[in-house]
Enzyme design. Sequence first.
Site, mmCIF file in Angstrom:
data_model
loop_
_atom_site.group_PDB
_atom_site.id
_atom_site.type_symbol
_atom_site.label_atom_id
_atom_site.label_comp_id
_atom_site.label_asym_id
_atom_site.label_seq_id
_atom_site.Cartn_x
_atom_site.Cartn_y
_atom_site.Cartn_z
ATOM 1 N N HIS A 205 13.754 -1.039 -5.184
ATOM 2 C CA HIS A 205 13.736 -1.123 -3.711
ATOM 3 C C HIS A 205 14.941 -1.904 -3.181
ATOM 4 C CE1 HIS A 205 9.128 -0.158 -3.461
ATOM 5 N NE2 HIS A 205 9.863 0.901 -3.714
ATOM 6 N N TYR B 205 15.319 -10.191 8.434
ATOM 7 C CA TYR B 205 15.908 -10.316 7.089
ATOM 8 C C TYR B 205 16.589 -11.675 6.908
ATOM 9 C CZ TYR B 205 14.482 -5.769 5.590
ATOM 10 O OH TYR B 205 13.694 -4.722 5.199
HETATM 11 C C1 BJW Z 1 -0.797 -11.592 -7.131
HETATM 12 C C2 BJW Z 1 -0.485 -12.900 -6.844
HETATM 13 C C3 BJW Z 1 -0.331 -13.731 -7.947
HETATM 14 C C4 BJW Z 1 -0.631 -11.934 -4.991
HETATM 15 N N1 BJW Z 1 -0.481 -13.254 -9.178
HETATM 16 N N2 BJW Z 1 -0.953 -11.132 -8.345
HETATM 17 C C5 BJW Z 1 3.160 9.950 -1.468
HETATM 18 C C6 BJW Z 1 1.962 9.783 -0.781
HETATM 19 C C7 BJW Z 1 1.912 9.079 0.419
HETATM 20 C C8 BJW Z 1 3.064 8.512 0.970
HETATM 21 C C9 BJW Z 1 4.240 8.671 0.289
HETATM 22 C C10 BJW Z 1 4.281 9.383 -0.893
HETATM 23 N N3 BJW Z 1 5.564 9.359 -1.357
HETATM 24 C C11 BJW Z 1 6.310 8.645 -0.476
HETATM 25 C C12 BJW Z 1 5.526 8.234 0.530
HETATM 26 C C13 BJW Z 1 5.946 7.432 1.695
HETATM 27 C C14 BJW Z 1 6.114 5.968 1.376
HETATM 28 C C15 BJW Z 1 4.782 5.378 0.878
HETATM 29 O O1 BJW Z 1 4.573 5.116 -0.288
HETATM 30 N N4 BJW Z 1 3.864 5.147 1.791
HETATM 31 C C16 BJW Z 1 2.543 4.587 1.457
HETATM 32 C C17 BJW Z 1 2.490 3.098 1.814
HETATM 33 C C18 BJW Z 1 1.509 5.369 2.167
HETATM 34 N N5 BJW Z 1 7.162 5.744 0.397
HETATM 35 C C19 BJW Z 1 8.443 5.786 0.756
HETATM 36 O O2 BJW Z 1 8.763 6.013 1.909
HETATM 37 C C20 BJW Z 1 9.475 5.557 -0.331
HETATM 38 N N6 BJW Z 1 10.451 6.583 -0.273
HETATM 39 C C21 BJW Z 1 10.267 7.814 -0.774
HETATM 40 O O3 BJW Z 1 9.315 8.098 -1.446
HETATM 41 O O4 BJW Z 1 11.274 8.717 -0.450
HETATM 42 C C22 BJW Z 1 10.992 10.104 -0.571
HETATM 43 C C23 BJW Z 1 9.956 10.481 0.503
HETATM 44 C C24 BJW Z 1 10.085 10.007 1.779
HETATM 45 C C25 BJW Z 1 9.119 10.322 2.752
HETATM 46 C C26 BJW Z 1 8.035 11.098 2.416
HETATM 47 C C27 BJW Z 1 7.913 11.573 1.116
HETATM 48 C C28 BJW Z 1 8.891 11.258 0.146
HETATM 49 C C29 BJW Z 1 10.202 4.255 -0.086
HETATM 50 C C30 BJW Z 1 9.321 3.066 -0.206
HETATM 51 C C31 BJW Z 1 10.111 1.807 0.160
HETATM 52 C C32 BJW Z 1 9.236 0.577 0.229
HETATM 53 N N7 BJW Z 1 9.951 -0.465 0.869
HETATM 54 C C33 BJW Z 1 9.346 -1.786 0.966
HETATM 55 C C34 BJW Z 1 10.279 -2.697 1.782
HETATM 56 C C35 BJW Z 1 11.514 -3.087 0.941
HETATM 57 C C36 BJW Z 1 12.495 -3.843 1.766
HETATM 58 C C37 BJW Z 1 11.996 -5.200 2.203
HETATM 59 O O5 BJW Z 1 11.522 -6.006 1.385
HETATM 60 O O6 BJW Z 1 12.105 -5.470 3.377
HETATM 61 O O7 BJW Z 1 9.137 -2.314 -0.349
HETATM 62 S S1 BJW Z 1 7.696 -1.759 1.657
HETATM 63 C C38 BJW Z 1 7.072 -3.048 0.630
HETATM 64 O O8 BJW Z 1 6.003 -2.495 -0.209
HETATM 65 C C39 BJW Z 1 8.215 -3.436 -0.318
HETATM 66 C C40 BJW Z 1 7.499 -3.577 -1.642
HETATM 67 O O9 BJW Z 1 8.406 -3.446 -2.705
HETATM 68 C C41 BJW Z 1 6.461 -2.466 -1.563
HETATM 69 C C42 BJW Z 1 5.307 -2.653 -2.505
HETATM 70 O O10 BJW Z 1 4.570 -3.787 -2.194
HETATM 71 P P1 BJW Z 1 4.030 -4.718 -3.395
HETATM 72 O O11 BJW Z 1 5.156 -5.260 -4.149
HETATM 73 O O12 BJW Z 1 3.010 -3.980 -4.145
HETATM 74 O O13 BJW Z 1 3.422 -5.960 -2.567
HETATM 75 P P2 BJW Z 1 1.995 -6.091 -1.829
HETATM 76 O O14 BJW Z 1 2.116 -7.196 -0.859
HETATM 77 O O15 BJW Z 1 1.528 -4.785 -1.321
HETATM 78 O O16 BJW Z 1 0.975 -6.490 -2.984
HETATM 79 C C43 BJW Z 1 1.033 -7.754 -3.637
HETATM 80 C C44 BJW Z 1 0.008 -7.735 -4.742
HETATM 81 O O17 BJW Z 1 0.141 -8.924 -5.481
HETATM 82 C C45 BJW Z 1 -1.445 -7.684 -4.237
HETATM 83 O O18 BJW Z 1 -2.147 -6.690 -4.984
HETATM 84 C C46 BJW Z 1 -2.000 -9.077 -4.559
HETATM 85 O O19 BJW Z 1 -3.377 -9.063 -4.921
HETATM 86 C C47 BJW Z 1 -1.131 -9.485 -5.721
HETATM 87 N N8 BJW Z 1 -0.903 -10.916 -5.859
HETATM 88 N N9 BJW Z 1 -0.411 -13.045 -5.450
HETATM 89 C C48 BJW Z 1 -0.816 -11.922 -9.303
HETATM 90 N N10 BJW Z 1 -0.025 -15.062 -7.755
#
Ligand code: BJW
Length: 243
Positions: A120, A67
């Site tokens: 987040h 971090y």
């Molecule tokens: C461009 C570009 C340009 C590039 N122009 N575009 C239901 C089903 C399955 C699993 C779950 C579910 N519900 C919950 C879960 C578990 C889990 C989850 O979702 N897992 C899946 C991955 C499978 N979710 C959680 O645990 C969440 N909590 C929760 O739901 O609690 C209740 C619960 C718990 C357990 C079980 C069930 C329920 C919490 C999620 C927290 C996510 N945290 C992070 C880290 C934050 C801290 C840190 O920064 O260190 O958040 S993970 C990371 O991913 C970060 C982001 O906010 C998040 C999303 O990523 P994002 O922003 O989409 O980025 P990328 O890199 O993935 O994509 C970038 C995109 O940009 C790409 O598409 C590129 O093409 C594009 N791009 N340049 C336009 N110039």
Amino acid sequence: MAAELPLARQRLAQAGRVAALCGAGISAESGVPTFRGRGGLWENHRPEDLATPEAFSRDPALVWRWYHWRRELISHCQPNPAHLALAELERRLGRGFTLITQNVDGLHALAGSREVLEIHGSLWRVRCLGCGREREERRLDLPAPPLCPDCGGLLRPGVVWFGESLDGVLLERAWRAAHTCEAMLVIGTSAVVQPAASLALVAKQAGAYVIEVNLAATPQSGQVDVSLLGLAGDILPQLVAPS
Ligand code: BJW
Ligand code: ZN
């Protein structure tokens, strides 16, 4: 200009209530690494080693070093035209606009956005595991791990890790905005992390016109009204420009 862009711009201009859901891609052109894909943060690190409560319990110093590295990197980054376009939309629509971001980098506020639902959390906040106090912390010279000035407890980053619940009040506000908006912008998110990803589908099912802006197709591209492929920093200013 993508052939669909003029229609998307028109639909956005006609909407009195607009929500935007942002992901790491909106900050990529500012120099902030995304999570997934080439050059993403998860290319060299496993999420479960760094972004879970278990990882932090196992090795808080390791997690904090990661971090600290990101805070230092982002401290040199500036908002780009996509962030600025969203700040302009807020000025135009006032309370009719809701900005929901998954990003923890703070660049929306630097661009002039005033109300930002940081679902987040933020890299610039810390929370004490001892007394529970949460506060802003922008100093870059913190130890790894830092300790609470009030109680001496261990401080953790003020972000939401995998397996943790999102803040209920923020999530409720985000859900309400998604449910009531007439148009939603879904910008730079891979749309795989829940519950954030489902907000776009909430909007769609409630009748909103959903515009996705991304470099590449996502699992949601087939479900939105229009998917504009390209750089957010190129497309957003064109979408938001007055016609
Ligand atoms: C461009 C570009 C340009 C590039 N122009 N575009 C239901 C089903 C399955 C699993 C779950 C579910 N519900 C919950 C879960 C578990 C889990 C989850 O979702 N897992 C899946 C991955 C499978 N979710 C959680 O645990 C969440 N909590 C929760 O739901 O609690 C209740 C619960 C718990 C357990 C079980 C069930 C329920 C919490 C999620 C927290 C996510 N945290 C992070 C880290 C934050 C801290 C840190 O920064 O260190 O958040 S993970 C990371 O991913 C970060 C982001 O906010 C998040 C999303 O990523 P994002 O922003 O989409 O980025 P990328 O890199 O993935 O994509 C970038 C995109 O940009 C790409 O598409 C590129 O093409 C594009 N791009 N340049 C336009 N110039
Ligand atoms: Zn404390």
